[in-house]
Structures are given as C-alpha cells and as structure tokens.
Design an enzyme around this catalytic site. Structure first.
Site, PDB file in Angstrom:
ATOM      1  N   THR A 131       0.812  -1.216   0.000  1.00  0.00           N
ATOM      2  CA  THR A 131       0.000   0.000   0.000  1.00  0.00           C
ATOM      3  C   THR A 131       0.846   1.267   0.000  1.00  0.00           C
ATOM      4  O   THR A 131       1.988   1.256   0.488  1.00  0.00           O
ATOM      5  CB  THR A 131      -0.914  -0.005   1.251  1.00  0.00           C
ATOM      6  OG1 THR A 131      -1.556   1.259   1.373  1.00  0.00           O
ATOM      7  CG2 THR A 131      -0.102  -0.241   2.528  1.00  0.00           C
ATOM      8  N   ASP A 132       0.252   2.358  -0.482  1.00  0.00           N
ATOM      9  CA  ASP A 132       0.955   3.647  -0.443  1.00  0.00           C
ATOM     10  C   ASP A 132       1.075   4.195   0.976  1.00  0.00           C
ATOM     11  O   ASP A 132       1.844   5.122   1.235  1.00  0.00           O
ATOM     12  CB  ASP A 132       0.252   4.679  -1.348  1.00  0.00           C
ATOM     13  CG  ASP A 132      -1.198   4.962  -0.969  1.00  0.00           C
ATOM     14  OD1 ASP A 132      -1.707   4.338  -0.018  1.00  0.00           O
ATOM     15  OD2 ASP A 132      -1.823   5.824  -1.621  1.00  0.00           O
ATOM     16  N   GLU A 133       0.285   3.625   1.919  1.00  0.00           N
ATOM     17  CA  GLU A 133       0.283   4.174   3.279  1.00  0.00           C
ATOM     18  C   GLU A 133       1.634   4.014   3.977  1.00  0.00           C
ATOM     19  O   GLU A 133       1.900   4.677   4.974  1.00  0.00           O
ATOM     20  CB  GLU A 133      -0.817   3.517   4.121  1.00  0.00           C
ATOM     21  CG  GLU A 133      -2.187   3.759   3.529  1.00  0.00           C
ATOM     22  CD  GLU A 133      -3.331   3.512   4.505  1.00  0.00           C
ATOM     23  OE1 GLU A 133      -3.081   3.439   5.717  1.00  0.00           O
ATOM     24  OE2 GLU A 133      -4.469   3.400   4.031  1.00  0.00           O
ATOM     25  N   TYR A 157      -1.673  -0.300  11.074  1.00  0.00           N
ATOM     26  CA  TYR A 157      -1.832  -0.976   9.780  1.00  0.00           C
ATOM     27  C   TYR A 157      -0.652  -0.677   8.865  1.00  0.00           C
ATOM     28  O   TYR A 157       0.002  -1.586   8.354  1.00  0.00           O
ATOM     29  CB  TYR A 157      -3.149  -0.543   9.103  1.00  0.00           C
ATOM     30  CG  TYR A 157      -3.195  -0.892   7.625  1.00  0.00           C
ATOM     31  CD1 TYR A 157      -3.262  -2.219   7.205  1.00  0.00           C
ATOM     32  CD2 TYR A 157      -3.151   0.108   6.639  1.00  0.00           C
ATOM     33  CE1 TYR A 157      -3.284  -2.542   5.851  1.00  0.00           C
ATOM     34  CE2 TYR A 157      -3.174  -0.208   5.294  1.00  0.00           C
ATOM     35  CZ  TYR A 157      -3.238  -1.532   4.902  1.00  0.00           C
ATOM     36  OH  TYR A 157      -3.248  -1.858   3.565  1.00  0.00           O
ATOM     37  N   LYS A 161       2.333  -3.134   7.341  1.00  0.00           N
ATOM     38  CA  LYS A 161       2.596  -3.334   5.908  1.00  0.00           C
ATOM     39  C   LYS A 161       4.035  -2.917   5.566  1.00  0.00           C
ATOM     40  O   LYS A 161       4.706  -3.572   4.765  1.00  0.00           O
ATOM     41  CB  LYS A 161       1.598  -2.535   5.056  1.00  0.00           C
ATOM     42  CG  LYS A 161       0.168  -3.030   5.082  1.00  0.00           C
ATOM     43  CD  LYS A 161      -0.035  -4.425   4.518  1.00  0.00           C
ATOM     44  CE  LYS A 161       0.182  -4.510   3.026  1.00  0.00           C
ATOM     45  NZ  LYS A 161      -0.194  -5.855   2.495  1.00  0.00           N
TER      46      LYS A 161
HETATM   47  P1  NAD Z   1      -9.541  -7.363   2.439  1.00  0.00           P
HETATM   48  O1  NAD Z   1      -9.539  -7.058   3.898  1.00  0.00           O
HETATM   49  O2  NAD Z   1     -10.777  -7.114   1.649  1.00  0.00           O
HETATM   50  O3  NAD Z   1      -9.157  -8.901   2.202  1.00  0.00           O
HETATM   51  C1  NAD Z   1      -8.128  -9.531   2.900  1.00  0.00           C
HETATM   52  C2  NAD Z   1      -8.295 -11.029   2.724  1.00  0.00           C
HETATM   53  O4  NAD Z   1      -7.222 -11.683   3.426  1.00  0.00           O
HETATM   54  C3  NAD Z   1      -9.602 -11.582   3.294  1.00  0.00           C
HETATM   55  O5  NAD Z   1     -10.199 -12.459   2.371  1.00  0.00           O
HETATM   56  C4  NAD Z   1      -9.161 -12.328   4.555  1.00  0.00           C
HETATM   57  O6  NAD Z   1      -9.999 -13.429   4.880  1.00  0.00           O
HETATM   58  C5  NAD Z   1      -7.752 -12.772   4.175  1.00  0.00           C
HETATM   59  N1  NAD Z   1      -6.901 -12.996   5.344  1.00  0.00           N
HETATM   60  C6  NAD Z   1      -6.733 -12.174   6.411  1.00  0.00           C
HETATM   61  N2  NAD Z   1      -5.889 -12.740   7.299  1.00  0.00           N
HETATM   62  C7  NAD Z   1      -5.480 -13.929   6.763  1.00  0.00           C
HETATM   63  C8  NAD Z   1      -4.593 -14.944   7.199  1.00  0.00           C
HETATM   64  N3  NAD Z   1      -3.972 -14.859   8.379  1.00  0.00           N
HETATM   65  N4  NAD Z   1      -4.404 -16.022   6.391  1.00  0.00           N
HETATM   66  C9  NAD Z   1      -5.054 -16.110   5.198  1.00  0.00           C
HETATM   67  N5  NAD Z   1      -5.912 -15.183   4.757  1.00  0.00           N
HETATM   68  C10 NAD Z   1      -6.134 -14.097   5.523  1.00  0.00           C
HETATM   69  O7  NAD Z   1      -8.294  -6.565   1.849  1.00  0.00           O
HETATM   70  P2  NAD Z   1      -8.115  -5.848   0.444  1.00  0.00           P
HETATM   71  O8  NAD Z   1      -8.646  -4.478   0.527  1.00  0.00           O
HETATM   72  O9  NAD Z   1      -8.582  -6.758  -0.626  1.00  0.00           O
HETATM   73  O10 NAD Z   1      -6.519  -5.743   0.395  1.00  0.00           O
HETATM   74  C11 NAD Z   1      -5.731  -6.787  -0.167  1.00  0.00           C
HETATM   75  C12 NAD Z   1      -4.264  -6.394  -0.093  1.00  0.00           C
HETATM   76  O11 NAD Z   1      -4.055  -5.199  -0.828  1.00  0.00           O
HETATM   77  C13 NAD Z   1      -3.771  -6.098   1.323  1.00  0.00           C
HETATM   78  O12 NAD Z   1      -2.480  -6.608   1.457  1.00  0.00           O
HETATM   79  C14 NAD Z   1      -3.793  -4.587   1.422  1.00  0.00           C
HETATM   80  O13 NAD Z   1      -2.797  -4.138   2.321  1.00  0.00           O
HETATM   81  C15 NAD Z   1      -3.461  -4.206  -0.007  1.00  0.00           C
HETATM   82  N6  NAD Z   1      -3.969  -2.895  -0.447  1.00  0.00           N
HETATM   83  C16 NAD Z   1      -5.291  -2.585  -0.299  1.00  0.00           C
HETATM   84  C17 NAD Z   1      -5.775  -1.357  -0.763  1.00  0.00           C
HETATM   85  C18 NAD Z   1      -7.225  -0.963  -0.640  1.00  0.00           C
HETATM   86  O14 NAD Z   1      -7.562   0.187  -0.919  1.00  0.00           O
HETATM   87  N7  NAD Z   1      -8.133  -1.865  -0.254  1.00  0.00           N
HETATM   88  C19 NAD Z   1      -4.886  -0.462  -1.375  1.00  0.00           C
HETATM   89  C20 NAD Z   1      -3.544  -0.819  -1.507  1.00  0.00           C
HETATM   90  C21 NAD Z   1      -3.111  -2.050  -1.057  1.00  0.00           C
HETATM   91  O1  TDX Z   2     -16.440   6.216   8.151  1.00  0.00           O
HETATM   92  C1  TDX Z   2     -15.465   6.739   7.617  1.00  0.00           C
HETATM   93  N1  TDX Z   2     -15.379   8.109   7.582  1.00  0.00           N
HETATM   94  C2  TDX Z   2     -14.326   8.771   7.015  1.00  0.00           C
HETATM   95  O2  TDX Z   2     -14.295  10.017   7.009  1.00  0.00           O
HETATM   96  C3  TDX Z   2     -14.381   5.968   7.026  1.00  0.00           C
HETATM   97  C4  TDX Z   2     -14.437   4.469   7.048  1.00  0.00           C
HETATM   98  C5  TDX Z   2     -13.336   6.650   6.464  1.00  0.00           C
HETATM   99  N2  TDX Z   2     -13.285   8.006   6.467  1.00  0.00           N
HETATM  100  C6  TDX Z   2     -12.120   8.679   5.835  1.00  0.00           C
HETATM  101  C7  TDX Z   2     -10.782   8.223   6.344  1.00  0.00           C
HETATM  102  C8  TDX Z   2      -9.895   8.371   5.124  1.00  0.00           C
HETATM  103  O3  TDX Z   2      -9.420   9.708   5.024  1.00  0.00           O
HETATM  104  O4  TDX Z   2     -12.154   8.331   4.457  1.00  0.00           O
HETATM  105  C9  TDX Z   2     -10.831   8.090   3.949  1.00  0.00           C
HETATM  106  C10 TDX Z   2     -10.743   6.666   3.423  1.00  0.00           C
HETATM  107  O5  TDX Z   2     -10.833   5.787   4.537  1.00  0.00           O
HETATM  108  P1  TDX Z   2     -10.761   4.190   4.357  1.00  0.00           P
HETATM  109  O6  TDX Z   2     -11.776   3.781   3.355  1.00  0.00           O
HETATM  110  O7  TDX Z   2     -10.817   3.596   5.726  1.00  0.00           O
HETATM  111  O8  TDX Z   2      -9.338   4.003   3.663  1.00  0.00           O
HETATM  112  P2  TDX Z   2      -7.866   4.416   4.120  1.00  0.00           P
HETATM  113  O9  TDX Z   2      -7.771   4.568   5.578  1.00  0.00           O
HETATM  114  O10 TDX Z   2      -7.455   5.580   3.255  1.00  0.00           O
HETATM  115  O11 TDX Z   2      -7.058   3.086   3.685  1.00  0.00           O
HETATM  116  C11 TDX Z   2      -7.378   2.395   2.460  1.00  0.00           C
HETATM  117  O12 TDX Z   2      -6.439   2.684   1.449  1.00  0.00           O
HETATM  118  C12 TDX Z   2      -5.173   2.114   1.527  1.00  0.00           C
HETATM  119  C13 TDX Z   2      -7.464   0.886   2.669  1.00  0.00           C
HETATM  120  O13 TDX Z   2      -8.374   0.603   3.714  1.00  0.00           O
HETATM  121  C14 TDX Z   2      -6.133   0.276   2.932  1.00  0.00           C
HETATM  122  O14 TDX Z   2      -6.231  -1.140   3.022  1.00  0.00           O
HETATM  123  C15 TDX Z   2      -5.207   0.626   1.799  1.00  0.00           C
HETATM  124  O15 TDX Z   2      -3.937   0.147   2.081  1.00  0.00           O
END
Ligand code: NAD
Ligand code: TDX
Length: 351
Positions: A131-133, A157, A161
C-alpha cells in the site's frame, strides 16, 4: 500448467485478481488460500468456483506447517500475496491482529516459499501486494509518493505493511529470493467490505443512516478502480523486474467531503430521491487518531517501464460501483447481518 498461489483471494482485491487470472490464463492453476476472516467471502467468487483451473483452500498464512504441506502439494511456481488485515480503524483498536497476519504471516510465507524453492529460483516469483500508506502522509498540494520516498508509516496498519515490505526486500538482498513489490493507492469497486469509506457510505445512504465524516472531511485520497489495480498486478507479475518496487495509482485525488458529495449526488439520482436529499445524513465525527492528511501516487515508473495506465474515469467507476451494490443488496445484507453492530461499534465506539 503453472501453479500460482493467491493469498487472501476471498477478500476485495484478491477476489478480483483471482477472477482475472482464472479467466485470462487457462494454463495457470490458481490456488486461493484464505482464512475467511470477516473480510473474506466466498460469495465473491461464485462465478469461478467450479472452473477446472481454480481451487479454494481455507487456511492461515501464520500456520507454518500448513503452508509447508500446501507448497509440497502444489509445488507453486508463483505467489501473489494479498492476504492481510486491511482496515486502518481496526488496526487502531486491535494492532496485534495486524502484526500477526501482516508481519508474521508474510514472514512465514517468505520462509516457506524460500525453503521450498531453495536452490532453484529460476522462473519463480513472489509478488507482494502493498500500500501507499507505508510512505506516510503528504502535505496538501505538495508532492507525490515515489518508489524511493522514505518509509514513514503512522498507523499500526501501515507500520505492519511497511514491516512486511522490508522483510520481502530483505529476502531479495540476502538470499536473492525472486520478489517484486507494488504499493497501490486507495481502491474502490465491487465486493469491498462495507467498513471502508465508499461501500460504508453507499450502504448507509441506502438505509438513511448517518454518514460519519472524520474530522473536517478535508483528507485527500487517490482513488483507483479495483480492476485497474488488478491489470497493473498482472503486468507487474509477468514483466516487472525482480527486486523492484512499482507504485500504482489513479492520479485521481479527492478530498473526502467532495467525494462524499459526488457519491450523494449519484446515489440520490439512482434511488429516485430529490437532488441533495441525502446531504442531511452527513455527520461530522471525532477524527481518526493519527489520520494521514493526504496520499497521492506518482505511477510514472509503471507507465514508462511497463506501459500500464488506468482505464476508468472516477465518475464512471463510482457510478458502476454504486450500481453493483444496489443490484447486490443481498450481498451487502449477508456481510453485514449479525455482525453489523459489531463492526460498526468497532469503528465508532470509544475512538
Ligand atoms: P480485504 O480485507 O478485503 O481482504 C483480505 C483477505 O485476506 C480476506 O479475504 C481475509 O480473509 C484474508 N486474510 C486475512 N488474514 C489472513 C490470514 N492470516 N491467512 C489467510 N488469509 C487471511 O483486503 P483488500 O482491501 O482486498 O486488500 C488486499 C491487499 O491489498 C492487502 O495486502 C492490502 O494491504 C493491499 N492494499 C489494499 C488497498 C485498498 O484500498 N483496499 C490499497 C492498496 C493495497
Ligand atoms: O467512516 C469513515 N469516515 C471517514 O471520514 C471511514 C471508514 C473513512 N473516512 C475517511 C478516512 C480516510 O481519510 O475516508 C478516507 C478513506 O478511509 P478508508 O476507506 O478507511 O481508507 P484508508 O484509511 O485511506 O485506507 C485504504 O487505502 C489504503 C485501505 O483501507 C487500505 O487497506 C489501503 O492500504
């Protein structure tokens, strides 16, 4: 036939990735390993579950002996590692779960793959999805995250990562283990669990529930459609240079409150409500602890080196996403029923 392991393939991004690979590469056997936490849902995969080149295995990446036997059974050629705890608010409440899965789990996976492939890394590839975070927080209107931006994670988090990224790079430098990493901006799209901003607000607007905007709603995120993330992963998995990191982003920055207004506009239209009706649901709440101000990715390296660019404009992608959630309200009800109050409390109580 190549055997490819996708971890976390029942989650949001992992399920889109599994679908892309199963449908596009008939000569790959995709093994989806997922623990099925609250975020993992096999309903995300019903269209591919009976395909002959797809297998689902329930299991935990933290379980070393189990991973070893899985590698012995399938003799994987490649790994795409998506499994993680992924929600920042949960990491503030329960950091240890993040350290366990994101750090210990990734270490286990690296260790198991390295031992299994020992002596012959030719043609093998371990792709870590990150992630970019990890880069921390940018100033408003300032620069962008580049691949060499120093790491500065600020939530449990992002720190977990960042640790996993360091471990992956350490295996590359120490053992010449064949890795590639990508760091992506915020994803949105179908099948995202309704705890993240966009699906949570879609669900709340649908139910006329309050929309909890953290702080003043001024924070900025760079949004990318999930299927565009997956096409980037596809190209990096096949053509990315070993040991390299690629940033993935949409060049699509939105202040939260502006995004929420766009979402309300589209939702009111689709629900047949008068324009602006759902604005009254906006509720400013206590800010997220350590809330990063701005994320923005510079994805020039990926464009110049591998030719990837996003395909979808945000307004169109958001509209498509809302349509999916409105057409799949049973999915929403299933993932939120019973435990809705639990995850709602987890996010908003005692923050
Ligand atoms: P998600 O939470 O939707 O899915 C995570 C999955 O991992 C789930 O299916 C969960 O059951 C599985 N999991 C969790 N713990 C586990 C374990 N111990 N063993 C096996 N499986 C396990 O997450 P996502 O949003 O799909 O993110 C996927 C990946 O991409 C993550 O590594 C996250 O850091 C990265 N990422 C997400 C975003 C975003 O915006 N969602 C952005 C950049 C990177
Ligand atoms: O209820 C809310 N109210 C609100 O203001 C929630 C859930 C979020 N927010 C704000 C927080 C953030 O500034 O919205 C923005 C986005 O929040 P999230 O959807 O929780 O995402 P973020 O915290 O930016 O992280 C996401 O992007 C990077 C993903 O959850 C991560 O898994 C990924 O790595």
């Amino acid at each position: 036939m190549k055997n490819i392991l996708i971890t976390g393939g029942a989650g949001f991004i992992g399920s889109h990735l599994a679908r892309l690979f199963v449908n596009k590469y008939e000569d790959y056997h995709i093994v989806n390993l997922d623990k099925l936490t609250y975020a993992g849902n096999l309903e995300n995969l019903t269209d591919i579950e009976n395909k002959s080149n797809y297998t689902f295995v329930k299991g935990d990446i933290c379980d070393g002996p189990f991973l070893k036997s899985l590698f012995e059974q399938y003799d994987f050629d490649g790994v795409m590692h998506c499994a993680a705890e992924s929600h920042v608010d949960r990491s503030i409440k329960d950091p240890l779960a993040f350290i366990q899965t994101n750090i210990v789990g990734t270490a286990n996976l690296l260790h198991t793959a390295k031992n299994h492939w020992e002596g012959n890394f030719d043609g093998k590839r371990f792709y870590h999805i990150s992630t970019d975070e990890v880069y921390g927080s940018l100033e408003m209107g300032g620069g962008f995250f580049l691949e060499d931006t120093p790491y500065d994670p600020r939530s449990p988090y992002s720190a977990s990562k960042a640790s996993s990224d360091h471990l992956v790079r350490a295996f590359y430098h120490t053992y010449h283990f064949p890795v590639v990493i990508s760091n992506c901006s915020n994803n949105y799209g179908e099948n995202q669990f309704p705890e993240k901003l966009i699906p949570l607000f879609i669900n709340n607007i649908r139910h006329n529930r309050p929309l909890p905007v953290y702080g003043k709603g001024i924070n900025v995120r760079d949004w990318l459609y999930v299927q565009d993330h997956c096409t980037a992963i596809d190209v990096i998995f096949h053509k990315g240079r070993l040991g390299e990191t690629y940033n993935i982003g949409g060049h699509n920055e939105w202040q939260n409150i502006d995004l929420i207004h766009l979402l309300i506009k589209q939702m009111d239209q689709k629900l047949g409500r008068a324009e602006g009706t759902s604005k009254e649901l906006i509720t400013y709440v206590t800010d997220r602890a350590g809330h990063d101000l701005r994320y923005a990715i510079d994805a020039t390296k990926l464009k110049d080196e591998l030719g990837w660019v996003p395909s979808l404009q945000f307004e169109e992608g958001l509209s498509k996403t809302i349509d999916w959630y409105l057409a799949n309200q049973t999915w929403l009800d299933n993932v939120t029923s019973g435990n809705y109050q639990k995850y709602y409390d987890l996010q908003y109580a005692d923050r």
